[in-house]
Motif scaffolding. Structure first.
Motif, PDB file in Angstrom:
ATOM      1  N   UNK A   1      55.104  43.202 -53.590  1.00 56.58           N
ATOM      2  CA  UNK A   1      56.020  43.277 -52.769  1.00 56.58           C
ATOM      3  C   UNK A   1      55.471  41.684 -52.625  1.00 56.58           C
ATOM      4  N   UNK A   2      56.404  41.274 -51.547  1.00 54.10           N
ATOM      5  CA  UNK A   2      55.605  39.420 -51.645  1.00 54.10           C
ATOM      6  C   UNK A   2      54.310  40.044 -50.516  1.00 54.10           C
TER       7      UNK A   2
ATOM      8  N   UNK B   1      54.435  34.768 -52.366  1.00 55.49           N
ATOM      9  CA  UNK B   1      55.445  34.984 -51.555  1.00 55.49           C
ATOM     10  C   UNK B   1      56.688  34.471 -51.591  1.00 55.49           C
ATOM     11  N   UNK B   2      57.495  34.938 -52.368  1.00 54.42           N
ATOM     12  CA  UNK B   2      58.479  34.184 -52.745  1.00 54.42           C
ATOM     13  C   UNK B   2      59.257  34.056 -51.864  1.00 54.42           C
ATOM     14  N   UNK B   3      59.145  34.401 -50.368  1.00 52.36           N
ATOM     15  CA  UNK B   3      60.213  34.265 -49.339  1.00 52.36           C
ATOM     16  C   UNK B   3      59.183  32.712 -48.583  1.00 52.36           C
ATOM     17  N   UNK B   4      58.689  32.467 -49.623  1.00 50.22           N
ATOM     18  CA  UNK B   4      58.034  30.560 -48.595  1.00 50.22           C
ATOM     19  C   UNK B   4      58.643  29.727 -50.091  1.00 50.22           C
TER      20      UNK B   4
ATOM     21  N   UNK C   1      63.782  49.849 -51.680  1.00 52.60           N
ATOM     22  CA  UNK C   1      62.700  49.710 -50.608  1.00 52.60           C
ATOM     23  C   UNK C   1      63.865  48.004 -49.776  1.00 52.60           C
ATOM     24  N   UNK C   2      64.298  47.636 -49.104  1.00 49.93           N
ATOM     25  CA  UNK C   2      65.061  46.755 -48.484  1.00 49.93           C
ATOM     26  C   UNK C   2      64.471  45.503 -49.631  1.00 49.93           C
ATOM     27  N   UNK C   3      63.359  45.261 -48.604  1.00 49.55           N
ATOM     28  CA  UNK C   3      62.715  43.655 -48.782  1.00 49.55           C
ATOM     29  C   UNK C   3      62.378  43.639 -50.065  1.00 49.55           C
ATOM     30  N   UNK C   4      61.692  44.801 -50.424  1.00 49.23           N
ATOM     31  CA  UNK C   4      61.479  44.826 -52.455  1.00 49.23           C
ATOM     32  C   UNK C   4      62.535  44.691 -53.130  1.00 49.23           C
ATOM     33  N   UNK C   5      63.262  45.207 -52.922  1.00 43.10           N
ATOM     34  CA  UNK C   5      64.824  44.415 -53.902  1.00 43.10           C
ATOM     35  C   UNK C   5      65.157  43.347 -53.265  1.00 43.10           C
ATOM     36  N   UNK C   6      65.107  42.383 -52.164  1.00 41.55           N
ATOM     37  CA  UNK C   6      65.393  41.372 -52.049  1.00 41.55           C
ATOM     38  C   UNK C   6      64.734  40.435 -52.689  1.00 41.55           C
ATOM     39  N   UNK C   7      63.760  40.758 -52.750  1.00 40.76           N
ATOM     40  CA  UNK C   7      62.758  39.600 -53.652  1.00 40.76           C
ATOM     41  C   UNK C   7      62.739  40.050 -55.112  1.00 40.76           C
TER      42      UNK C   7
END
Length: 391
Positions: A37-38, A64-67, A93-99
């Motif tokens: 994860x990020x 951090x892929x969210x950045x 997990x929602x955050x992992x799937x989003x990344x």
């Protein structure tokens, strides 16, 4: 060729990625690594599993892929393929799937195949909705065993399942004399008790309580046994599992278990393993059990749960504990439980019969020689070259 590798920064999958990435770089492949994860604290991993393995290599990191700037760096990299090396069950997990989905969008824009390389045991393929996630997300999956490849072909329709690529072992590091290169290894080697080691996590599915029961029963049979537990921990931590004292008390093992906590690099881990006498795991689910292969390379007999994937990898070089039953996880996974009595009998036999122990040591070494990270990475490169630009 440019390959974007998405992986965990700690744990067994980071170790696998850490073996593959330097070999990709040595083959003149441009590599960028993105954390799944990020991670918001990249500095804490500077001496960790993955960074240790790739230090000194020309590898770009995105934590951090969210950045926005990290996502822009990935886009500017223009990957020819995206290779995912992480625990696939995290995708629920929602955050992992989003990344992962964000990376997939990048792959689609670049026309790069989205490839998974991980174990596909019953849980990822039979867990509720998980097979559908894998099928929707990945273009190709590289299984680790033929058994899991067949299982994947039954469960996946859109995603293509290629030929399996097993994990490997670094024989320059993991070998019978590795103990002599470390003070920790030399000290443990001097202990004259029958040393039974487990390397891995303390997760419930690893069934650590049953491991304690087996070691306790072996001690009650009059064997001068010492359990050695190398529990995987995050870099910079050395926390003791909360239920350790209870497990020791219940199984009358006070003073008979040696705990090795905190992070060890491969040479330290090889020194620890090679100083022991036998490797034992009673995990309820395994896709490959890399720790057992590394133990074999160190010349240890291995005692394993009777699971089809492990039968394929270890053949007659391992001792398999009889199944005591199975239990259902509630999420679609069926897990094997192992017989305590049978595990005890196998350990006592290895202790009492020196000739049999030497035979199993020889079988371990012969089997470990069949696996190499150089060969496995070469197969992965061939797959990457054949599918790059195909979706």
């Amino acid at each position: 060729m440019r390959v974007l590798v998405a992986t965990q920064l700690a744990g067994s999958y980071s170790k696998i990625a850490g073996e593959i990435i330097p070999r990709l770089v040595s083959s003149n492949i441009d590599v960028m690594v993105v954390s799944i994860p990020p991670s918001i604290l990249p500095l804490q991993w500077k001496v960790g599993d993955l960074c240790y393995c790739v230090k000194g290599k020309n590898v770009k990191f995105v934590f951090n892929i969210r950045r926005r700037e990290d996502l822009q760096a990935i886009t500017a990299f223009h990957p020819d393929a995206v290779l995912n090396i992480y625990e696939p069950t995290m995708l629920v997990l929602k955050d992992i799937l989003f990344a992962a989905s964000t990376l997939k969008d990048t792959a689609v824009r670049e026309g790069a195949p989205f490839i998974g390389y991980f174990t596909l045991d019953h849980y990822p393929l039979r867990g509720r909705g998980q097979a559908q996630i894998l099928d929707d997300l990945f273009d190709f999956v590289i299984p680790v065993t033929s058994y899991e490849g067949r299982l994947a072909r039954e469960r996946l329709s859109r995603c293509k399942v290629v030929e399996p690529v097993p994990y490997g072992v670094d024989h320059a590091v993991y070998n019978p004399s590795a103990w002599s290169a470390s003070p920790m290894g030399r000290k443990l080697k001097e202990v004259r008790e029958f040393k039974v080691i487990y390397v891995g996590t303390g997760s419930p599915y690893k069934d650590p309580g049953r491991w304690y029961r087996v070691v306790g029963e072996v001690a009650r049979r009059g064997v001068p046994v010492r359990g050695v537990l190398k529990l995987s921990t995050a870099v910079g931590t050395s926390s003791m599992p909360a239920d350790v004292s209870v497990l020791e008390d219940v199984n009358q093992l006070a003073g008979k278990i040696e705990y090795v906590l905190g992070w060890l690099d491969d040479r330290e881990l090889a020194a620890l393993v090679s100083a022991c006498d036998v490797f034992l795991t009673l995990s309820t689910a395994e896709g490959f059990c890399l720790a057992a292969l590394e133990a074999q390379a160190c010349g240890l007999p291995v005692v394993l749960p009777d699971i089809p994937q492990l039968r394929e990898v270890y053949g007659d070089s391992a001792l398999y504990v009889k199944r005591e039953g199975t239990w259902y996880s509630g999420l679609g996974g069926f897990y094997v439980t192992s017989s305590v009595e049978d595990a005890v009998e196998k350990l006592v036999l290895l202790y009492e019969d020196a000739g049999f122990r030497k035979e199993m040591q020889a079988r371990s070494l012969a089997n470990a020689k069949r696996y190499s990270w150089d060969e496995s990475t070469a197969k992965i490169i061939k797959i990457l070259e054949s599918v790059a630009g195909r979706r």
